[in-house]
Design a protein around this motif. Structure first.
Motif, PDB file in Angstrom:
ATOM      1  N   GLY A  73       0.798  -1.217   0.000  1.00  0.00           N
ATOM      2  CA  GLY A  73       0.000   0.000   0.000  1.00  0.00           C
ATOM      3  C   GLY A  73       0.831   1.267   0.000  1.00  0.00           C
ATOM      4  N   GLN A  76      -0.332   3.422  -4.903  1.00  0.00           N
ATOM      5  CA  GLN A  76      -1.642   2.884  -5.286  1.00  0.00           C
ATOM      6  C   GLN A  76      -1.585   2.034  -6.564  1.00  0.00           C
ATOM      7  OE1 GLN A  76      -1.010   6.207  -4.717  1.00  0.00           O
ATOM      8  NE2 GLN A  76      -2.838   7.245  -3.937  1.00  0.00           N
ATOM      9  N   PRO A  94      -1.682  -9.669  -1.948  1.00  0.00           N
ATOM     10  CA  PRO A  94      -3.017  -9.171  -2.305  1.00  0.00           C
ATOM     11  C   PRO A  94      -2.988  -8.272  -3.539  1.00  0.00           C
ATOM     12  CG  PRO A  94      -2.120  -7.848  -0.541  1.00  0.00           C
ATOM     13  CD  PRO A  94      -1.096  -8.916  -0.818  1.00  0.00           C
ATOM     14  N   GLN A 215      -3.428  -3.095  -5.339  1.00  0.00           N
ATOM     15  CA  GLN A 215      -3.732  -3.916  -4.175  1.00  0.00           C
ATOM     16  C   GLN A 215      -5.227  -4.230  -4.174  1.00  0.00           C
ATOM     17  OE1 GLN A 215      -4.092  -2.354  -0.104  1.00  0.00           O
ATOM     18  NE2 GLN A 215      -2.136  -3.369   0.327  1.00  0.00           N
ATOM     19  N   LYS A 216      -5.584  -5.425  -3.760  1.00  0.00           N
ATOM     20  CA  LYS A 216      -6.986  -5.831  -3.795  1.00  0.00           C
ATOM     21  C   LYS A 216      -7.872  -4.929  -2.935  1.00  0.00           C
ATOM     22  CE  LYS A 216      -6.433 -10.671  -5.102  1.00  0.00           C
ATOM     23  NZ  LYS A 216      -6.640 -12.096  -4.710  1.00  0.00           N
ATOM     24  N   ASP A 217      -7.316  -4.371  -1.875  1.00  0.00           N
ATOM     25  CA  ASP A 217      -8.102  -3.478  -1.029  1.00  0.00           C
ATOM     26  C   ASP A 217      -8.566  -2.244  -1.795  1.00  0.00           C
ATOM     27  OD1 ASP A 217      -7.922  -5.132   1.120  1.00  0.00           O
ATOM     28  OD2 ASP A 217      -6.448  -3.948   2.235  1.00  0.00           O
ATOM     29  N   THR A 220     -11.888  -2.932  -3.716  1.00  0.00           N
ATOM     30  CA  THR A 220     -13.113  -2.860  -2.915  1.00  0.00           C
ATOM     31  C   THR A 220     -13.297  -1.486  -2.276  1.00  0.00           C
ATOM     32  OG1 THR A 220     -11.886  -3.792  -1.034  1.00  0.00           O
ATOM     33  CG2 THR A 220     -13.126  -5.325  -2.408  1.00  0.00           C
ATOM     34  N   GLY A 221     -12.183  -0.819  -1.964  1.00  0.00           N
ATOM     35  CA  GLY A 221     -12.270   0.440  -1.234  1.00  0.00           C
ATOM     36  C   GLY A 221     -12.452   1.680  -2.080  1.00  0.00           C
TER      37      GLY A 221
END
Length: 325
Positions: A73, A76, A94, A215-217, A220-221
């Motif tokens: 993280g 980005q 991730p 990143q996979k977050d 979703t985020g």
């Protein structure tokens, strides 16, 4: 007069404060070279600003390092080797690709054009410089198998990336394993001589290469940020394809020491044919096919040390859902 001022003030207040642009860092796979030109052109032309993005482009120190930065993280977006990302993701990192730009592999075996080594048969009796353990040396045996060559047909010398380049430049080797738009330009910069690559992909050995990874977050985020970033990046690539000289000029305006104008542009022009396979001709950039990705994962399982379970679900490693239509 006062009434007019009050009306104007009311309009401004109703409009609310201007939205600040999202500060975004894109980390590259390596020091800047021709392949990276579209990002600099897009930033210079305001394509990212138009999408509400304040873009910072950072040089990388290898795809593995960029993968780590994205996974942690720290940045980005990363632009780096998708097979490297797949290897990391298969071990639990991730990461996911949201756009594969280089759909035809730049992997090649190359030498000076004046040596007239233009097809696999011409490699016989020559000396080939390799870097043990790198991605190309892992796929090299499959290329030999596909082309009917044996390791006994030629001599091999080994060394790190710079030693490999020096071996060809100094005449200690006839050929090296390298990327068609990268090492070829380094050799030309050093010698002024043209280099001819024998492309792995032309002989049935094709893996995808560089792409955008997040990143996979972030998926979703902040999916909206990814959509805007990929819209601007797609526009940037399309503009650079049409105007390679402008794209090169944008790189040199931002980083005057990035390279020599002629070879920087030639390196980018050698990158453009890698954007599409036969299946994606006529499509916008980044629209990788499921078949291309499945073949890449298959090769990584067979030759790259990736666990066999990865081949059961290649779509776990990428998505085209954030690309503009």
């Amino acid at each position: 007069m006062i009434r007019s001022l009050l009306i104007a003030l009311g309009v401004l207040l109703a409009a609310g404060p201007a939205m600040a642009a999202d500060k975004v860092v894109l980390m590259l796979n390596w020091y800047v070279y021709g392949e990276h030109a579209p990002f600099f052109l897009g930033k210079a032309k305001g394509f990212y600003a138009d999408q509400g993005i304040d873009l910072e482009i950072q040089e990388g120190r290898g795809s593995a390092m960029t993968a780590q930065a994205v996974a942690a993280g720290t940045v980005q977006f990363g632009y780096f080797d998708v097979p490297t990302m797949i290897k990391a993701a298969a071990k639990g990192a991730p990461l996911v690709s949201v756009g594969v730009l280089l759909q035809k592999s730049p992997m090649s075996v190359m030498g000076f054009t004046d040596k007239n080594i233009r097809k696999p048969e011409d490699i016989k009796g020559k000396t080939v410089a390799t870097t043990p353990g790198d991605s190309m040396s892992q796929i090299w045996p499959f290329f030999l198998q596909k082309t009917g060559l044996k390791e006994s047909d030629f001599r091999t010398v080994s060394g790190d990336a710079q030693t490999k380049l020096n071996a060809v430049i100094n005449g200690q080797a006839d050929l090296l394993l390298g990327y068609s738009m990268d090492q070829s330009m380094k050799i030309k910069d050093a010698t002024g001589k043209d280099v001819t690559p024998i492309m792995f992909a032309d002989y049935g050995v094709n893996m995808v290469s560089s792409g955008i990874v997040v990143q996979k977050d972030l998926v979703t985020g902040n999916p909206d940020l990814i959509r805007r970033f990929m819209a601007a990046t797609t526009q940037s690539v399309e503009a650079a394809e049409k105007a390679p000289a402008d794209a090169t000029a944008a790189v040199l305006a931002a980083l005057p020491k990035a390279g020599k104008p002629d070879t920087l542009q030639e390196g980018f022009e050698r990158t453009i044919p890698l954007y599409r396979t036969e299946e994606t001709q006529g499509k916008r950039p980044f629209q990788v096919t499921d078949a291309n990705m499945a073949e890449t994962v298959k090769l990584l399982v067979e030759y790259g040390g990736v666990d066999a379970d990865a081949a059961k679900d290649p779509k776990a490693f990428y998505t085209n859902d954030f690309l503009p239509k």
